[in-house]
Write a protein that holds these residues in place. Structure first.
Motif, PDB file in Angstrom:
ATOM      1  N   ALA A 228     -21.884  -0.417 -13.129  1.00  0.00           N
ATOM      2  CA  ALA A 228     -23.193  -0.974 -12.772  1.00  0.00           C
ATOM      3  C   ALA A 228     -24.281   0.063 -12.985  1.00  0.00           C
ATOM      4  CB  ALA A 228     -23.186  -1.435 -11.316  1.00  0.00           C
ATOM      5  N   SER A 229     -24.273   0.682 -14.155  1.00  0.00           N
ATOM      6  CA  SER A 229     -25.180   1.799 -14.385  1.00  0.00           C
ATOM      7  C   SER A 229     -26.309   1.416 -15.322  1.00  0.00           C
ATOM      8  CB  SER A 229     -24.413   2.990 -14.969  1.00  0.00           C
ATOM      9  OG  SER A 229     -23.806   2.626 -16.196  1.00  0.00           O
ATOM     10  N   VAL A 230     -27.377   2.169 -15.226  1.00  0.00           N
ATOM     11  CA  VAL A 230     -28.516   2.003 -16.121  1.00  0.00           C
ATOM     12  C   VAL A 230     -28.940   3.376 -16.612  1.00  0.00           C
ATOM     13  CG1 VAL A 230     -29.334  -0.085 -14.999  1.00  0.00           C
ATOM     14  CG2 VAL A 230     -30.154   2.122 -14.203  1.00  0.00           C
ATOM     15  N   THR A 231     -29.489   3.414 -17.810  1.00  0.00           N
ATOM     16  CA  THR A 231     -30.007   4.658 -18.348  1.00  0.00           C
ATOM     17  C   THR A 231     -31.498   4.726 -18.057  1.00  0.00           C
ATOM     18  OG1 THR A 231     -28.372   4.594 -20.129  1.00  0.00           O
ATOM     19  CG2 THR A 231     -30.246   6.086 -20.410  1.00  0.00           C
ATOM     20  N   PRO A 232     -31.946   5.693 -17.265  1.00  0.00           N
ATOM     21  CA  PRO A 232     -33.374   5.783 -16.964  1.00  0.00           C
ATOM     22  C   PRO A 232     -34.176   6.092 -18.223  1.00  0.00           C
ATOM     23  CG  PRO A 232     -32.241   7.746 -16.231  1.00  0.00           C
ATOM     24  CD  PRO A 232     -31.177   6.783 -16.652  1.00  0.00           C
TER      25      PRO A 232
ATOM     26  N   ASP B  66     -29.682   1.820  -2.752  1.00  0.00           N
ATOM     27  CA  ASP B  66     -29.130   3.168  -2.623  1.00  0.00           C
ATOM     28  C   ASP B  66     -28.698   3.618  -4.009  1.00  0.00           C
ATOM     29  OD1 ASP B  66     -28.784   4.036   0.368  1.00  0.00           O
ATOM     30  OD2 ASP B  66     -28.272   1.913   0.319  1.00  0.00           O
ATOM     31  N   TRP B  67     -29.452   4.565  -4.579  1.00  0.00           N
ATOM     32  CA  TRP B  67     -29.187   4.998  -5.944  1.00  0.00           C
ATOM     33  C   TRP B  67     -28.216   6.177  -5.977  1.00  0.00           C
ATOM     34  CZ3 TRP B  67     -30.468   2.175  -9.996  1.00  0.00           C
ATOM     35  CH2 TRP B  67     -31.475   1.215  -9.833  1.00  0.00           C
TER      36      TRP B  67
ATOM     37  N   ALA C  72     -27.128   4.400 -10.886  1.00  0.00           N
ATOM     38  CA  ALA C  72     -26.411   3.194 -10.492  1.00  0.00           C
ATOM     39  C   ALA C  72     -26.702   2.873  -9.043  1.00  0.00           C
ATOM     40  CB  ALA C  72     -24.909   3.371 -10.702  1.00  0.00           C
ATOM     41  N   THR C  73     -26.486   1.620  -8.680  1.00  0.00           N
ATOM     42  CA  THR C  73     -26.661   1.218  -7.290  1.00  0.00           C
ATOM     43  C   THR C  73     -25.320   1.075  -6.584  1.00  0.00           C
ATOM     44  OG1 THR C  73     -26.749  -1.096  -7.995  1.00  0.00           O
ATOM     45  CG2 THR C  73     -28.849   0.037  -7.661  1.00  0.00           C
TER      46      THR C  73
ATOM     47  N   PHE D  51     -31.136  16.055 -10.357  1.00  0.00           N
ATOM     48  CA  PHE D  51     -31.328  14.642 -10.050  1.00  0.00           C
ATOM     49  C   PHE D  51     -30.405  14.301  -8.887  1.00  0.00           C
ATOM     50  CE2 PHE D  51     -32.480  15.261 -14.441  1.00  0.00           C
ATOM     51  CZ  PHE D  51     -33.617  14.479 -14.610  1.00  0.00           C
ATOM     52  N   ILE D  52     -30.971  13.733  -7.840  1.00  0.00           N
ATOM     53  CA  ILE D  52     -30.233  13.488  -6.603  1.00  0.00           C
ATOM     54  C   ILE D  52     -30.362  12.020  -6.231  1.00  0.00           C
ATOM     55  CG2 ILE D  52     -30.121  14.065  -4.140  1.00  0.00           C
ATOM     56  CD1 ILE D  52     -31.402  16.823  -5.052  1.00  0.00           C
ATOM     57  N   GLY D  53     -29.236  11.331  -6.166  1.00  0.00           N
ATOM     58  CA  GLY D  53     -29.255   9.931  -5.792  1.00  0.00           C
ATOM     59  C   GLY D  53     -29.487   9.771  -4.301  1.00  0.00           C
ATOM     60  N   ALA D  54     -30.390   8.879  -3.921  1.00  0.00           N
ATOM     61  CA  ALA D  54     -30.742   8.702  -2.511  1.00  0.00           C
ATOM     62  C   ALA D  54     -31.163   7.258  -2.272  1.00  0.00           C
ATOM     63  CB  ALA D  54     -31.867   9.658  -2.118  1.00  0.00           C
ATOM     64  N   ARG D  55     -31.432   6.938  -1.032  1.00  0.00           N
ATOM     65  CA  ARG D  55     -31.912   5.599  -0.694  1.00  0.00           C
ATOM     66  C   ARG D  55     -33.325   5.403  -1.220  1.00  0.00           C
ATOM     67  NH1 ARG D  55     -30.437   3.460   5.045  1.00  0.00           N
ATOM     68  NH2 ARG D  55     -28.471   3.438   3.859  1.00  0.00           N
TER      69      ARG D  55
END
Length: 247
Positions: A14-18, A43-44, A57-58, A207-211
């Motif tokens: 379930a990923s996307v390329t920014p 939540d990324w 991704a979410t 790059f840090i995934g967060a809410r």
């Protein structure tokens, strides 16, 4: 390696390329904006694709268990149930033997020079985390020592050579695994409100995934500038009375 494979498979589903179409915004500026970020439905997480591309991704960043293969056989299995605690256990290759080694909620493992370092922590135990070091004493015997107290709670980690970078509820800390000396890369005392859970280092940026957003740290004047990245559907600002990134 087992945990790394599981992460790559989960992210790919379930990923996307920014792209340049993603909005780059300033971090929340006041209590109301931080509350909005905390209440977001997104939540990324961040990861790297097979060709080195950055992926967002979410999907949850952490699998139910973390796994670390061990020289000499078996693997470490770590669990993190948040306020309900967690464990570290040695499991044989066949799965027939299991020895519990540590009662701590596990955030990450790092293999270094024949030893394994364990980062643990949970808000349930206060604003502190710990690092333990473990080495084998026999076929099913291990010695585990706490080697570092952290005045913050780790939630994601990245090992590069001899440096372990920990994302926490207060920013980013780096640990030199040769000396166990720590240094601070970035501070934001509000991060605990957006639950950072994954980290990638790419082309000098973090790059840090967060809410509600992906946090981007870019080198700036000998330090790091914090910016937030959100999908095109998210507002670039937070209008009064509403919260962005809720869809």
């Amino acid at each position: 390696m087992g945990a790394g494979i599981a992460w790559a498979v989960v992210l790919a589903t379930a990923s996307v390329t920014p792209s340049t179409h993603w909005n780059v915004t300033a971090p929340p500026a006041n209590a109301a904006e931080w509350r909005c970020a905390n209440e977001s439905r997104s939540d990324w997480t961040v990861g790297m694709g097979a060709r080195g591309e950055l992926l967002f991704a979410t999907t949850p960043a952490h699998p139910p268990e973390l796994s670390q293969p061990l020289p000499g056989g078996g693997r470490l299995v770590g669990t993190n149930k948040g306020e309900w605690g967690g464990t570290v256990a040695w499991v044989s290759d066949s799965g027939a033997q299991r020895v519990e080694l540590l009662n701590k909620p596990v955030v990450a493992f790092a293999a270094f020079r024949g030893e394994v370092f364990i980062a643990s922590g949970s808000n349930m135990y206060g604003e502190r985390g710990e690092i333990h070091r473990m080495h084998r004493r026999g076929a099913t015997r291990w010695q585990i020592d706490k080697v570092l107290d952290l005045a913050e709670v780790p939630s994601a980690a990245l090992l590069e050579a001899d440096t372990w970078t920990l994302v926490t509820n207060r920013g980013v800390v780096r640990v030199d695994l040769r000396t166990l000396a720590t240094s601070r890369l970035h501070t934001n005392l509000q991060w605990g409100q957006v639950h950072p859970g994954s980290v990638v280092h790419r082309q000098g940026r973090w790059f840090i995934g967060a809410r509600s957003a992906v946090i981007r740290l870019s080198p700036f004047n000998g330090s790091y500038r914090e910016e937030w990245m959100v999908p095109p559907s998210c507002a670039t600002t937070t209008p009064a009375g509403t919260c962005h990134c809720k869809t």
